[in-house]
Design an enzyme around this catalytic site. Sequence first.
Site, PDB file in Angstrom:
ATOM      1  CD  GLU A   1      -3.074   1.038  -4.479  1.00 25.41           C
ATOM      2  OE1 GLU A   1      -4.260   0.696  -4.464  1.00 25.41           O
ATOM      3  OE2 GLU A   1      -2.373   1.139  -3.459  1.00 25.41           O
TER       4      GLU A   1
ATOM      5  CB  CYS B   1      -0.941  -0.013   1.183  1.00 27.76           C
ATOM      6  SG  CYS B   1      -0.089  -0.384   2.699  1.00 27.76           S
TER       7      CYS B   1
HETATM    8  P1  NAD Z   1      -9.878  -5.829  -1.271  1.00 31.33           P
HETATM    9  O1  NAD Z   1     -10.428  -4.564  -0.774  1.00 31.33           O
HETATM   10  O2  NAD Z   1     -10.523  -6.467  -2.443  1.00 31.33           O
HETATM   11  O3  NAD Z   1      -9.870  -6.949  -0.128  1.00 31.33           O
HETATM   12  C1  NAD Z   1      -9.391  -6.713   1.170  1.00 31.33           C
HETATM   13  C2  NAD Z   1     -10.181  -7.566   2.137  1.00 31.33           C
HETATM   14  O4  NAD Z   1     -11.548  -7.181   2.081  1.00 31.33           O
HETATM   15  C3  NAD Z   1     -10.151  -9.068   1.842  1.00 31.33           C
HETATM   16  O5  NAD Z   1     -10.139  -9.781   3.069  1.00 31.33           O
HETATM   17  C4  NAD Z   1     -11.477  -9.286   1.146  1.00 31.33           C
HETATM   18  O6  NAD Z   1     -11.964 -10.597   1.291  1.00 31.33           O
HETATM   19  C5  NAD Z   1     -12.374  -8.306   1.863  1.00 31.33           C
HETATM   20  N1  NAD Z   1     -13.554  -7.900   1.097  1.00 31.33           N
HETATM   21  C6  NAD Z   1     -13.700  -7.831  -0.255  1.00 31.33           C
HETATM   22  N2  NAD Z   1     -14.952  -7.442  -0.557  1.00 31.33           N
HETATM   23  C7  NAD Z   1     -15.614  -7.253   0.618  1.00 31.33           C
HETATM   24  C8  NAD Z   1     -16.926  -6.833   0.959  1.00 31.33           C
HETATM   25  N3  NAD Z   1     -17.845  -6.545   0.029  1.00 31.33           N
HETATM   26  N4  NAD Z   1     -17.247  -6.731   2.269  1.00 31.33           N
HETATM   27  C9  NAD Z   1     -16.349  -7.010   3.226  1.00 31.33           C
HETATM   28  N5  NAD Z   1     -15.092  -7.428   2.961  1.00 31.33           N
HETATM   29  C10 NAD Z   1     -14.724  -7.541   1.671  1.00 31.33           C
HETATM   30  O7  NAD Z   1      -8.376  -5.491  -1.534  1.00 31.33           O
HETATM   31  P2  NAD Z   1      -7.253  -6.446  -2.064  1.00 31.33           P
HETATM   32  O8  NAD Z   1      -7.396  -6.596  -3.531  1.00 31.33           O
HETATM   33  O9  NAD Z   1      -7.237  -7.680  -1.256  1.00 31.33           O
HETATM   34  O10 NAD Z   1      -5.950  -5.579  -1.701  1.00 31.33           O
HETATM   35  C11 NAD Z   1      -5.454  -4.625  -2.550  1.00 31.33           C
HETATM   36  C12 NAD Z   1      -5.812  -3.232  -2.077  1.00 31.33           C
HETATM   37  O11 NAD Z   1      -5.626  -3.061  -0.672  1.00 31.33           O
HETATM   38  C13 NAD Z   1      -4.933  -2.195  -2.708  1.00 31.33           C
HETATM   39  O12 NAD Z   1      -5.705  -1.119  -3.164  1.00 31.33           O
HETATM   40  C14 NAD Z   1      -4.004  -1.731  -1.574  1.00 31.33           C
HETATM   41  O13 NAD Z   1      -3.507  -0.455  -1.669  1.00 31.33           O
HETATM   42  C15 NAD Z   1      -4.853  -1.900  -0.383  1.00 31.33           C
HETATM   43  N6  NAD Z   1      -3.999  -2.136   0.798  1.00 31.33           N
HETATM   44  C16 NAD Z   1      -3.850  -1.115   1.695  1.00 31.33           C
HETATM   45  C17 NAD Z   1      -3.045  -1.278   2.808  1.00 31.33           C
HETATM   46  C18 NAD Z   1      -2.874  -0.191   3.830  1.00 31.33           C
HETATM   47  O14 NAD Z   1      -2.394  -0.454   4.908  1.00 31.33           O
HETATM   48  N7  NAD Z   1      -3.234   1.032   3.546  1.00 31.33           N
HETATM   49  C19 NAD Z   1      -2.406  -2.490   3.014  1.00 31.33           C
HETATM   50  C20 NAD Z   1      -2.583  -3.499   2.099  1.00 31.33           C
HETATM   51  C21 NAD Z   1      -3.403  -3.305   0.983  1.00 31.33           C
END
Ligand code: NAD
Length: 484
Positions: free
Chosen positions: A386, A287
């Site tokens: 991103e 991130c």
């Molecule tokens: P994502 O948002 O798709 O998923 C993250 C989590 O949310 C997973 O556990 C997923 O199962 C869950 N999720 C997905 N849809 C959901 C819903 N409708 N309701 C509840 N939970 C749900 O993200 P990703 O693809 O796994 O990760 C990539 C993104 O995360 C990137 O944009 C990255 O920048 C961000 N990220 C941010 C940080 C930070 O600390 N700021 C750290 C890691 C990743």
Amino acid sequence: MKHIPFDSTQVFIGGRWRACDDGRTLPLADPSDGGELTRIARGGATDIDAAVRAARTAFEGGWGALSAAERGRLLLKMSARVLEQADELARLEALDVGKPLKQARADAVALARYLEFYGGAADKVHGQTIPFANGYTALTLREPHGVTAHIVPWNYPMQIIGRSVGAALAMGNACVLKPAEEACLTALAFARIADEVGMPAGAINVVPGLGEEAGAALAAHPGIQHISFTGSVAVGALIQAAAAKNAVPVTLELGGKSPQLVFADADLDAALPFLVNAGIQNAGQTCSAASRILVERPVFEAVVARMAERYRALRIGPALDDLDIGPVISARQREIVMGYLEVVKTSGLKVAAQAPMPASLPRGGYYVPPTLVADVNPAHRIAQEEIFGPVQAVIPFEGEAEALAIANGTPYGLVAGLWTRDGGRQLRVARKLQAGQVFVNNYGAGGGIELPFGGVKHSGHGREKGFEALYGFSSLKTIAIKHD
Ligand code: NAD
């Protein structure tokens, strides 16, 4: 299938391992070769409900009855256990996420350090006494929220579990953890460690499953008093909407398009490793990845040339080969990153360097070529969106004002880095950068467990890490006693 030293198809609820209610499972891919690594539980709404109830029982029972010092001691025991098992945890994380072993091992050590930091902090969160009206004594207490939900992504499972669940437990909350469907083996290993050190049943519950099923059920559950979410901006908005319905607080750690600013007076030898590593670490799926490198004109060509040299020397391969870069997490993520590389090509942007892709890479693996793009217009998609892959945009600037305009000119504001020997400029620019964290003459501070972390703008709100996180995982009670 690779050896996984436990049954990965179970959920952990109320101190018990079991299949999820309808017995369904999901395949977990091995990003290094695209094969099936193992299967995991596909938890659903009834499993989430059972986990929230178990957490509530723990909060009102055995876990809630412990003193702050006793909670801290349990976290310290978990920390020691994590260190003992660091090699095995690193292997699991490397296989699951596709990251090189040494990076996965650093994540295991960071998990141990989070548990140590928050274990030590558990009995050091003090309230205040407030000079109020005569005849009163007024004081504040920090109290746990109750049951906290933790929805984490796949890129740094161990680190994010450490900073989020570690801090929540230190404050006395009982946790329900929903790891990402793409990578959840170390979340299960974490629960096993909790079990081994004698964490009271229900203090930690882990329910793997799909985001739109288990994740959505957890975010909407009326038995939750706080949600900590790390992931994409789009899902973050859904989480905040779900939390609004139950009027519970949320911490959102979302994406970024973090810049590093290199001024002409910078120590380039010191900056160079940080400029590249912070962009390609974990195959760019970080991130806080430094996906934009802003360079002052007089040193622009030199910085691009030196970064390009590093790119050409990068070694890419399967996680267990422990090279510089592994695959990205999934076929979908590969498609997204390759789509951006296509945009680079069709917009006629200048590829300054690409890391070589060895012919020996396993065919089905999700590998993408680390790519350095030079002379990018700050308004271009490559400099605005991103990518979440090993692609860095290098952008020239002239003077502080332009550097700040470019740095602050995206919807994000997570982290920024600044390289200059000029002390006045260090503070002047750091204060004007729109970001939750600013690093001067370094980037990332080696993980910075003690340093509060979080975003502004679309990068989210609330702070995790450091002592500050303990405030987010508690609510403040004021007591006013009239005694005269
Ligand atoms: P994502 O948002 O798709 O998923 C993250 C989590 O949310 C997973 O556990 C997923 O199962 C869950 N999720 C997905 N849809 C959901 C819903 N409708 N309701 C509840 N939970 C749900 O993200 P990703 O693809 O796994 O990760 C990539 C993104 O995360 C990137 O944009 C990255 O920048 C961000 N990220 C941010 C940080 C930070 O600390 N700021 C750290 C890691 C990743």
